[in-house]
Design an enzyme around this catalytic site. Structure first.
Site, mmCIF file in Angstrom:
data_model
loop_
_atom_site.group_PDB
_atom_site.id
_atom_site.type_symbol
_atom_site.label_atom_id
_atom_site.label_comp_id
_atom_site.label_asym_id
_atom_site.label_seq_id
_atom_site.Cartn_x
_atom_site.Cartn_y
_atom_site.Cartn_z
ATOM 1 N N GLY A 58 27.190 -41.969 40.015
ATOM 2 C CA GLY A 58 26.629 -43.103 39.276
ATOM 3 C C GLY A 58 25.221 -43.395 39.738
ATOM 4 O O GLY A 58 24.793 -42.902 40.784
ATOM 5 N N LYS A 97 37.727 -32.437 21.898
ATOM 6 C CA LYS A 97 37.615 -31.661 20.663
ATOM 7 C C LYS A 97 38.452 -30.365 20.689
ATOM 8 O O LYS A 97 39.142 -30.055 19.723
ATOM 9 C CB LYS A 97 36.150 -31.296 20.448
ATOM 10 C CG LYS A 97 35.865 -30.710 19.098
ATOM 11 C CD LYS A 97 35.410 -31.785 18.186
ATOM 12 C CE LYS A 97 35.074 -31.322 16.816
ATOM 13 N NZ LYS A 97 34.657 -32.444 15.983
ATOM 14 N N GLU A 103 31.919 -30.737 39.220
ATOM 15 C CA GLU A 103 32.230 -30.642 37.789
ATOM 16 C C GLU A 103 31.157 -29.900 37.001
ATOM 17 O O GLU A 103 31.361 -29.522 35.845
ATOM 18 C CB GLU A 103 32.436 -32.055 37.206
ATOM 19 C CG GLU A 103 31.199 -32.943 37.087
ATOM 20 C CD GLU A 103 30.803 -33.657 38.381
ATOM 21 O OE1 GLU A 103 31.242 -33.220 39.460
ATOM 22 O OE2 GLU A 103 30.045 -34.642 38.312
ATOM 23 N N CYS A 162 29.460 -37.763 44.831
ATOM 24 C CA CYS A 162 28.099 -38.309 44.849
ATOM 25 C C CYS A 162 28.120 -39.818 45.134
ATOM 26 O O CYS A 162 28.477 -40.214 46.240
ATOM 27 C CB CYS A 162 27.385 -37.969 43.539
ATOM 28 S SG CYS A 162 25.613 -38.181 43.656
ATOM 29 N N TYR A 163 27.808 -40.673 44.148
ATOM 30 C CA TYR A 163 27.884 -42.114 44.416
ATOM 31 C C TYR A 163 29.283 -42.483 44.906
ATOM 32 O O TYR A 163 29.436 -43.343 45.783
ATOM 33 C CB TYR A 163 27.549 -42.921 43.148
ATOM 34 C CG TYR A 163 27.775 -44.414 43.347
ATOM 35 C CD1 TYR A 163 26.833 -45.187 44.016
ATOM 36 C CD2 TYR A 163 28.949 -45.033 42.904
ATOM 37 C CE1 TYR A 163 27.048 -46.541 44.248
ATOM 38 C CE2 TYR A 163 29.174 -46.388 43.123
ATOM 39 C CZ TYR A 163 28.212 -47.128 43.791
ATOM 40 O OH TYR A 163 28.434 -48.475 44.019
ATOM 41 N N ASP A 167 38.287 -33.369 12.887
ATOM 42 C CA ASP A 167 38.995 -34.542 13.408
ATOM 43 C C ASP A 167 39.775 -35.283 12.330
ATOM 44 O O ASP A 167 40.960 -35.573 12.491
ATOM 45 C CB ASP A 167 38.020 -35.514 14.091
ATOM 46 C CG ASP A 167 37.147 -34.807 15.098
ATOM 47 O OD1 ASP A 167 37.565 -33.733 15.554
ATOM 48 O OD2 ASP A 167 36.064 -35.310 15.409
#
Ligand code: XMP
Length: 520
Positions: A60, A376, A178, A87-88, A234
């Site tokens: 973040g 998706k 990630e 990280c944050y 969708d």
């Protein structure tokens, strides 16, 4: 008091405003493990409700040492649930457990190398002791002292890159596992999820389908449902799913704004008759949209006009359906994540998106959003499971405002016609050369630029087309798909040779960022 468990969510990802939170979720789902994103607020209540076996704190933009930066309820560290701070997320848990974080001398951004200093299950199969691996960093603060009870397990040239608690299963990594540039990032997430949290890989689309059919039946009972149909993946999957659950209690409304690809409206109607038995109301509103868009050049105004007109027409049609109680929408998980972004994070509006979902609030209908937990590619797998053909499921994404945002400048019937023809040639060529399925999205843009050309012995002065093809996982970022010289040359020949009104073709090689996928 432990509340009755409503729904089991094996991994909770707490979002602290990172641009890559979605990627964390993607990696976990790719392992076959269900996970959800949530804010850090009321985490203890959420643990009681969802019984997670692991928690991840995302990165973040805040500084953990800032008094007002988001912090998690410290009881979470005593909950005996494995935690991974990224990280944050690592810096925050460090500050909360009385370690020390400060500003780095120089912001670290991009590829870096880390060295393993202490063996740890989180690095199993990734690096051996004292050897190194490539990771991706993006931070302006750093951990300078790990909390009591923690070990530094890896370092980069500049700072502490990973830490873990000696006994509790609490881990922190300064880099982003990630992101693909962290070469063994997938393995690190796998180690955390499967080995450390001991979660089974049980998330399968078939179970989801069975569960959703029941959920929809129980929710809708004998009432009627309306669904806005666009012909895209969708809305097609939503309609097929609801149709399978409640049959012809579902009515689809297809507002044809005239900005679809060549013959698409015919295909939508044909496919729906073939693959479902729900009612379809086809509204031909092409003239209305064209009139409203006359003389409009500004991209945002175009989007607003199309969105507003769409709602108006949809509302008129929806009101004609007696006893309708629900409005079905193809909301996907990325939309849900966006709306759950942590409070206070200011997201700039790049484009005011319009699609068949998110529309008529005034209708007083309850929302039915059966895809809101899916990404998706999971929607595509579900479509397959429902028996929809590849033509529908593997179709490239198409924006709600359609060709309008692929014609910069003023839109005219003539330009729409030219673009439809060019697009048709392009997409057919991609299919013919087995390229369509390798590309995430491909389309042409008709530019408001005329240039001089020579055709045979004559001078021409015609419009310019730009072809675009990108690869992406979710449309948030995109890489250019590079064609062979042979393909692009033959394509240019076909477009200029077959479509009157175009004499020049450009090939757009800009990734996202800095460009967006669509031109407007
Ligand atoms: P951008 O241009 O923002 O597009 O990089 C990202 C993805 O979103 C699609 N897109 C839209 N989809 N309604 C939609 O349903 C819209 O208004 C809209 N605008 C862009 C775009 O085609 C790409 O896949």
């Amino acid at each position: 008091m432990i509340k009755k468990n409503k729904k089991f969510v094996p991994i909770l990802v707490l979002d602290f405003g990172s641009q890559t939170t979605q990627l964390i979720l993607r990696r976990i789902r790719d392992l076959g493990v269900y996970c959800e994103v949530t804010s850090h607020h009321n985490i203890i209540k959420k643990i009681e409700e969802f019984q997670p076996k692991g928690i991840i704190f995302s990165g973040g933009p805040s500084s953990a040492f800032d008094k007002f930066s988001p912090k998690v309820d410290s009881k979470v560290f005593k909950a005996k649930i494995p935690i991974l701070g990224i990280c944050y997320g690592m810096q925050m848990l460090c500050v909360q457990l009385k370690g020390k974080v400060k500003k780095t001398r120089k912001r670290e951004f991009g590829k870096a190398h880390i060295k393993l200093l202490n063996k740890s299950p989180i690095f199993k199969g990734i690096i051996k002791l004292n050897s190194s691996t490539q990771v991706w960093m993006s931070h302006g603060d750093e951990v300078v002292k790990v909390p009591v009870g923690f070990d530094v397990i890896a370092r980069s040239d500049n700072n502490i890159a990973a830490m873990s608690h000696k006994k509790k299963k609490i881990y922190g990594v300064q880099f982003h596992p990630e992101v693909i540039h962290t070469l063994k990032g997938k393995q690190l997430i796998r180690n955390f999820i499967l080995d450390i949290c001991k979660i089974k890989r049980e998330w399968k689309i078939n179970n989801f389908l069975k569960e959703q059919l029941n959920v929809i039946k129980n929710k809708v009972e004998k009432n009627k449902v309306i669904c806005g149909l666009s012909g895209g993946v969708d809305s097609s999957v939503v309609a097929a799913l609801i149709n399978k659950a409640i049959g012809n209690q579902l009515t689809c409304i297809f507002v044809d704004h005239g900005l679809l690809r060549k013959d698409e409206e015919k295909e939508v109607l044909l496919n729906f008759k073939k693959y479902t038995d729900c009612k379809i109301i086809h509204v031909n509103a092409r003239k209305i949209f064209l009139k409203k868009l006359q003389g409009v050049k500004d991209p945002e105004r175009k989007r607003k006009i199309i969105g507003k007109e769409f709602i108006k027409i949809f509302e008129i049609e929806a009101k004609k359906i007696k006893n309708a109680k629900f409005l079905a929408q193809g909301t996907l998980y990325p939309d849900v994540i966006e709306s759950k972004k942590i409070q206070g994070s200011k997201l700039k509006v790049i484009k005011s998106h319009h699609n068949v979902g998110g529309l008529p609030k005034k209708l007083n209908l309850k929302l039915l959003e059966p895809l809101r937990e899916l990404f998706k590619d999971e929607v595509r797998t579900l479509g397959k499971e429902l028996g929809l053909p590849n033509d529908i499921i593997m179709r490239h994404p198409f924006p709600g405002p359609g060709l309008a945002i692929r014609i910069p400048g003023e839109i005219t019937a003539k330009k729409i016609n030219i673009l439809k023809k060019v697009d048709h040639i392009y997409i057919n060529e991609l299919k013919k050369h087995n390229l369509y399925s390798k590309i995430w999205q491909a389309f042409c843009v008709l530019l408001p630029i005329k240039s001089v050309g020579v055709m045979g012995d004559s001078r021409s002065y015609e419009l310019t087309v730009s072809v675009r093809a990108i690869t992406s996982k979710d449309g948030m970022t995109a890489e250019v798909f590079y064609f062979s010289e042979k393909f692009i040359q033959s394509l240019v020949g076909k477009i200029v040779g077959q479509v009157k009104g175009v004499n020049r073709v450009l090939y757009d090689i800009t990734s996202k960022p800095p460009a967006t996928i669509e031109w407007e």
